[in-house]
Design a protein around this motif. Structure first.
Motif, PDB file in Angstrom:
ATOM      1  N   VAL A  31       0.868  -1.177   0.000  1.00  0.00           N
ATOM      2  CA  VAL A  31       0.000   0.000   0.000  1.00  0.00           C
ATOM      3  C   VAL A  31       0.902   1.223   0.000  1.00  0.00           C
ATOM      4  O   VAL A  31       1.798   1.346   0.831  1.00  0.00           O
ATOM      5  CB  VAL A  31      -0.918   0.010   1.246  1.00  0.00           C
ATOM      6  N   ASN A  32       0.660   2.115  -0.955  1.00  0.00           N
ATOM      7  CA  ASN A  32       1.435   3.346  -1.068  1.00  0.00           C
ATOM      8  C   ASN A  32       0.497   4.539  -1.006  1.00  0.00           C
ATOM      9  O   ASN A  32      -0.666   4.441  -1.386  1.00  0.00           O
ATOM     10  CB  ASN A  32       2.185   3.385  -2.407  1.00  0.00           C
ATOM     11  N   CYS A  36      -6.106   8.149  -6.733  1.00  0.00           N
ATOM     12  CA  CYS A  36      -7.170   9.148  -6.722  1.00  0.00           C
ATOM     13  C   CYS A  36      -7.965   9.159  -5.427  1.00  0.00           C
ATOM     14  O   CYS A  36      -8.741  10.073  -5.203  1.00  0.00           O
ATOM     15  CB  CYS A  36      -8.074   8.978  -7.936  1.00  0.00           C
ATOM     16  N   SER A  37      -7.765   8.170  -4.540  1.00  0.00           N
ATOM     17  CA  SER A  37      -8.514   8.145  -3.284  1.00  0.00           C
ATOM     18  C   SER A  37      -7.631   8.268  -2.045  1.00  0.00           C
ATOM     19  O   SER A  37      -8.118   8.157  -0.933  1.00  0.00           O
ATOM     20  CB  SER A  37      -9.336   6.856  -3.192  1.00  0.00           C
ATOM     21  N   GLY A  38      -6.337   8.452  -2.202  1.00  0.00           N
ATOM     22  CA  GLY A  38      -5.457   8.644  -1.051  1.00  0.00           C
ATOM     23  C   GLY A  38      -4.415   7.560  -0.874  1.00  0.00           C
ATOM     24  O   GLY A  38      -3.286   7.823  -0.504  1.00  0.00           O
ATOM     25  N   PHE A  39      -4.804   6.300  -1.102  1.00  0.00           N
ATOM     26  CA  PHE A  39      -3.878   5.173  -1.041  1.00  0.00           C
ATOM     27  C   PHE A  39      -4.078   4.335  -2.297  1.00  0.00           C
ATOM     28  O   PHE A  39      -5.154   4.320  -2.875  1.00  0.00           O
ATOM     29  CB  PHE A  39      -4.163   4.282   0.184  1.00  0.00           C
ATOM     30  N   GLN A  40      -3.025   3.613  -2.672  1.00  0.00           N
ATOM     31  CA  GLN A  40      -3.159   2.714  -3.813  1.00  0.00           C
ATOM     32  C   GLN A  40      -2.368   1.440  -3.569  1.00  0.00           C
ATOM     33  O   GLN A  40      -1.383   1.441  -2.843  1.00  0.00           O
ATOM     34  CB  GLN A  40      -2.720   3.388  -5.105  1.00  0.00           C
ATOM     35  N   TYR A  41      -2.840   0.364  -4.173  1.00  0.00           N
ATOM     36  CA  TYR A  41      -2.142  -0.914  -4.089  1.00  0.00           C
ATOM     37  C   TYR A  41      -1.095  -0.979  -5.177  1.00  0.00           C
ATOM     38  O   TYR A  41      -1.311  -0.510  -6.291  1.00  0.00           O
ATOM     39  CB  TYR A  41      -3.124  -2.081  -4.285  1.00  0.00           C
ATOM     40  N   ALA A  42       0.034  -1.576  -4.839  1.00  0.00           N
ATOM     41  CA  ALA A  42       1.090  -1.815  -5.816  1.00  0.00           C
ATOM     42  C   ALA A  42       1.332  -3.320  -5.873  1.00  0.00           C
ATOM     43  O   ALA A  42       1.325  -3.997  -4.838  1.00  0.00           O
ATOM     44  CB  ALA A  42       2.365  -1.082  -5.426  1.00  0.00           C
ATOM     45  N   ALA A  62       2.061 -17.808  -3.615  1.00  0.00           N
ATOM     46  CA  ALA A  62       2.616 -17.081  -2.475  1.00  0.00           C
ATOM     47  C   ALA A  62       2.523 -15.582  -2.707  1.00  0.00           C
ATOM     48  O   ALA A  62       2.887 -15.081  -3.766  1.00  0.00           O
ATOM     49  CB  ALA A  62       4.075 -17.482  -2.255  1.00  0.00           C
ATOM     50  N   VAL A  63       2.025 -14.879  -1.689  1.00  0.00           N
ATOM     51  CA  VAL A  63       1.943 -13.423  -1.695  1.00  0.00           C
ATOM     52  C   VAL A  63       2.627 -12.929  -0.436  1.00  0.00           C
ATOM     53  O   VAL A  63       2.434 -13.493   0.644  1.00  0.00           O
ATOM     54  CB  VAL A  63       0.473 -12.941  -1.701  1.00  0.00           C
ATOM     55  N   VAL A  64       3.439 -11.878  -0.556  1.00  0.00           N
ATOM     56  CA  VAL A  64       4.056 -11.268   0.610  1.00  0.00           C
ATOM     57  C   VAL A  64       3.563  -9.832   0.751  1.00  0.00           C
ATOM     58  O   VAL A  64       3.303  -9.150  -0.242  1.00  0.00           O
ATOM     59  CB  VAL A  64       5.606 -11.314   0.556  1.00  0.00           C
ATOM     60  N   VAL A  65       3.416  -9.421   2.010  1.00  0.00           N
ATOM     61  CA  VAL A  65       2.960  -8.071   2.330  1.00  0.00           C
ATOM     62  C   VAL A  65       3.883  -7.528   3.415  1.00  0.00           C
ATOM     63  O   VAL A  65       4.121  -8.195   4.426  1.00  0.00           O
ATOM     64  CB  VAL A  65       1.492  -8.082   2.833  1.00  0.00           C
ATOM     65  N   ASP A  66       4.399  -6.315   3.215  1.00  0.00           N
ATOM     66  CA  ASP A  66       5.319  -5.718   4.186  1.00  0.00           C
ATOM     67  C   ASP A  66       4.559  -5.256   5.429  1.00  0.00           C
ATOM     68  O   ASP A  66       3.338  -5.094   5.411  1.00  0.00           O
ATOM     69  CB  ASP A  66       6.091  -4.554   3.556  1.00  0.00           C
ATOM     70  N   GLN A  67       5.285  -5.040   6.506  1.00  0.00           N
ATOM     71  CA  GLN A  67       4.691  -4.686   7.800  1.00  0.00           C
ATOM     72  C   GLN A  67       3.888  -3.388   7.759  1.00  0.00           C
ATOM     73  O   GLN A  67       2.850  -3.287   8.403  1.00  0.00           O
ATOM     74  CB  GLN A  67       5.777  -4.586   8.878  1.00  0.00           C
ATOM     75  N   VAL A  68       4.335  -2.396   7.035  1.00  0.00           N
ATOM     76  CA  VAL A  68       3.608  -1.127   6.961  1.00  0.00           C
ATOM     77  C   VAL A  68       2.269  -1.330   6.247  1.00  0.00           C
ATOM     78  O   VAL A  68       1.231  -0.842   6.688  1.00  0.00           O
ATOM     79  CB  VAL A  68       4.450  -0.042   6.253  1.00  0.00           C
ATOM     80  N   SER A  69       2.264  -2.095   5.173  1.00  0.00           N
ATOM     81  CA  SER A  69       1.042  -2.321   4.401  1.00  0.00           C
ATOM     82  C   SER A  69       0.039  -3.200   5.133  1.00  0.00           C
ATOM     83  O   SER A  69      -1.169  -3.056   4.933  1.00  0.00           O
ATOM     84  CB  SER A  69       1.395  -2.950   3.050  1.00  0.00           C
ATOM     85  N   ILE A  70       0.521  -4.097   5.981  1.00  0.00           N
ATOM     86  CA  ILE A  70      -0.373  -5.003   6.707  1.00  0.00           C
ATOM     87  C   ILE A  70      -1.406  -4.233   7.518  1.00  0.00           C
ATOM     88  O   ILE A  70      -2.579  -4.605   7.553  1.00  0.00           O
ATOM     89  CB  ILE A  70       0.430  -5.960   7.617  1.00  0.00           C
ATOM     90  N   GLN A  71      -0.992  -3.142   8.147  1.00  0.00           N
ATOM     91  CA  GLN A  71      -1.939  -2.383   8.969  1.00  0.00           C
ATOM     92  C   GLN A  71      -3.109  -1.845   8.152  1.00  0.00           C
ATOM     93  O   GLN A  71      -4.196  -1.644   8.680  1.00  0.00           O
ATOM     94  CB  GLN A  71      -1.233  -1.258   9.710  1.00  0.00           C
TER      95      GLN A  71
END
Length: 108
Positions: A31-32, A36-42, A62-71
């Motif tokens: 999540v960055n 157009c809505s404030g956050f976007q998925y990469a 397999a999918v990985v998600v970083d700690q910041v994006s998890i929240q």
């Protein structure tokens, strides 16, 4: 512990994509700020998992998600849709209060 779910359709599509990538590759979803809505998925393909990444697996995908994006993604369901407007990964995020027509942008 955070929980993110992959649907069978998403797992199948991830496996199709990874079949053309080097062995051990996985999909990274993050999540960055922006969109157009404030956050976007990469969506990126990576060969290395970070020590603190959340690993989500289903049917060999397999999918990985970083700690910041998890929240921002905790409780989300990752699906793959193939409809009249095209094919894409769709994330049903319980934290999103609004989303954009592009499907990759959301607000909290």
């Amino acid at each position: 512990m955070a929980e993110i779910t992959l649907t069978p359709r998403a797992a199948k599509r991830i496996n199709e994509i990874m079949a053309t990538e080097p062995e051990g590759s996985m999909l990274r979803i993050s999540v960055n700020g922006g969109g157009c809505s404030g956050f976007q998925y990469a969506f990126d393909i990576e060969s290395k998992r970070q020590e603190d990444d959340l690993l989500v697996e289903r049917d060999g995908a397999a999918v990985v998600v970083d700690q910041v994006s998890i929240q921002y993604m905790d409780g989300s369901v990752i699906d793959f849709v193939d409809d009249l407007i095209g094919q894409s990964f769709k994330i049903e995020n319980p934290h999103a209060t609004a989303s954009c027509g592009c499907g990759t942008s959301f607000s909290l």
